[in-house]
Design a protein around this motif. Sequence first.
Motif, short mmCIF file in Angstrom:
data_model
loop_
_atom_site.label_atom_id
_atom_site.label_comp_id
_atom_site.label_asym_id
_atom_site.label_seq_id
_atom_site.Cartn_x
_atom_site.Cartn_y
_atom_site.Cartn_z
N PRO A 124 0.84 -1.22 0.00
CA PRO A 124 0.00 0.00 0.00
C PRO A 124 0.87 1.26 0.00
N ALA A 125 0.35 2.32 -0.56
CA ALA A 125 1.07 3.59 -0.59
C ALA A 125 1.20 4.16 0.82
N PRO A 126 2.32 4.81 1.13
CA PRO A 126 2.49 5.40 2.47
C PRO A 126 1.53 6.57 2.67
N ARG A 127 1.17 6.82 3.91
CA ARG A 127 0.26 7.93 4.23
C ARG A 127 1.00 9.16 4.72
N ARG A 128 2.14 8.95 5.37
CA ARG A 128 2.88 10.09 5.92
C ARG A 128 4.37 9.97 5.56
N GLY A 163 2.20 14.38 -1.85
CA GLY A 163 1.78 14.15 -0.48
C GLY A 163 2.89 13.93 0.52
N ALA A 164 4.14 14.14 0.13
CA ALA A 164 5.26 13.91 1.05
C ALA A 164 5.61 15.18 1.81
N ARG A 165 6.09 15.01 3.00
CA ARG A 165 6.68 16.12 3.75
C ARG A 165 8.17 16.14 3.43
#
Length: 440
Positions: free
Chosen positions: A129-133, A160-162
């Motif tokens: 699954p794609a990372p969320r954070r 969506g990456a920090r």
Amino acid sequence: MATDLSDERADARSRLWARGAVLAVAAAVAVLLVAVGGGGALVVLSGFLALVVSAAGVWWMVARRGPLRWLGAILMVGAPVGLLVLYVHSGLWVIALVALALWVVALGCGRMALRPSHQRHVMRAVPRPAPRRPVILMNPNSGGGKVGRFELVERAERLGARVIVLEPSGGDKVLDLARRAVSEGADLLGVAGGDGTQAEVAAVAAEHDLPFLVVPAGTRNHLAMDLGLDRDDPSLSLDALTDGEELRVDLGDVNGRAFVNTVSFGVYAQVVQRPEYRDAKAETALDAMPDLLHESGPRLDATADGTALPSQQAILVSNNPYTRPDPFTGRRPRLDQGELGVIGIRVEGAAGAADIALRGSQSDSLNVLTAHRVEVTGGGDTVPVAVDGEALTLPTPVTCTIRPHALRVRVPRDRPGAPPVAPAVNWRRIFTLAFRGRGA
């Protein structure tokens, strides 16, 4: 059943390529034998002599100063040029060209015969699954400013990456930043930078069993190459954030510090220690080599799984072995074999250099092996070391080990893949394939 049939067909192709290699070698020998009266022997002897003289010239150019260095440069270039002039002037160029062409064909067929066994054993990626954070650290100075040139910060944030941009002054402690990101809930750690920075963040990712993202924004990007990533456009690696899969790879360890590519001891490590190396690599190396390669220069002793490597001038330990003893142009076909590659070099003068040129990895001056544990000692309490290109000084003995499948690497599902591996040509294996088959 289908797999067995496919393997049988691959074995049959291997036998055909091996027989082609043997026939090409036989034809090259026949050409030279037939032409003995017309200069075949001279072609062989002069080619052998030119190779020896050129190798000796390389040694003198690297290991000496003053007139001997200039003489070495002249021999290095002059020997092959003189060989060409001899062939043309004596009319032997046709014989030499035909024999050389047949030898090239033999080498090509030999590599094709051996390649299927390498291609069967490739690293397998699995969907995740794609990372969320996700959190990605980016070095704006790496690779001559690739982070800015390819707009990596903006692209990563859109996905969506920090992003944590490292200080240009290099004052940031990468390990601390990575650990803080984990404590704040990061479920993926990534790096846009060189292999040294990649190794530091990879250690934190492995420690917490988090996926690790490689963005090849460094200069050489050896890890990215062996992972099959696009090194020409590092922004494409960011596609793994939304459309990716995972590889399980090994992680090297040197005295408790992680490495993803290589640990170098001896000549190269001492050259890297010099502050002027970063701005003038070739000049710094040429200036340092004569002292380092002299008979009284520093020597290292190593033990690789019980095999002693005494009095080495240089030792290179890699996270999984390279296909040939040249990590600058070689490749690691796999990063999940659970083995260290070990290369030890001890060249005693021009004769040793010529021996390597003639015999390659079979030379007594070169030790090429694999191990699970390597211990290196120097002449003092500490020894200079280059870990993924970063200059360090470590207390002796220095111990290198490997952590099998310790690192989860997230890669884009759509990626170029690693370039084909050209296996080292082993004529004993080729003759076995040609006449007895792969099973033998």
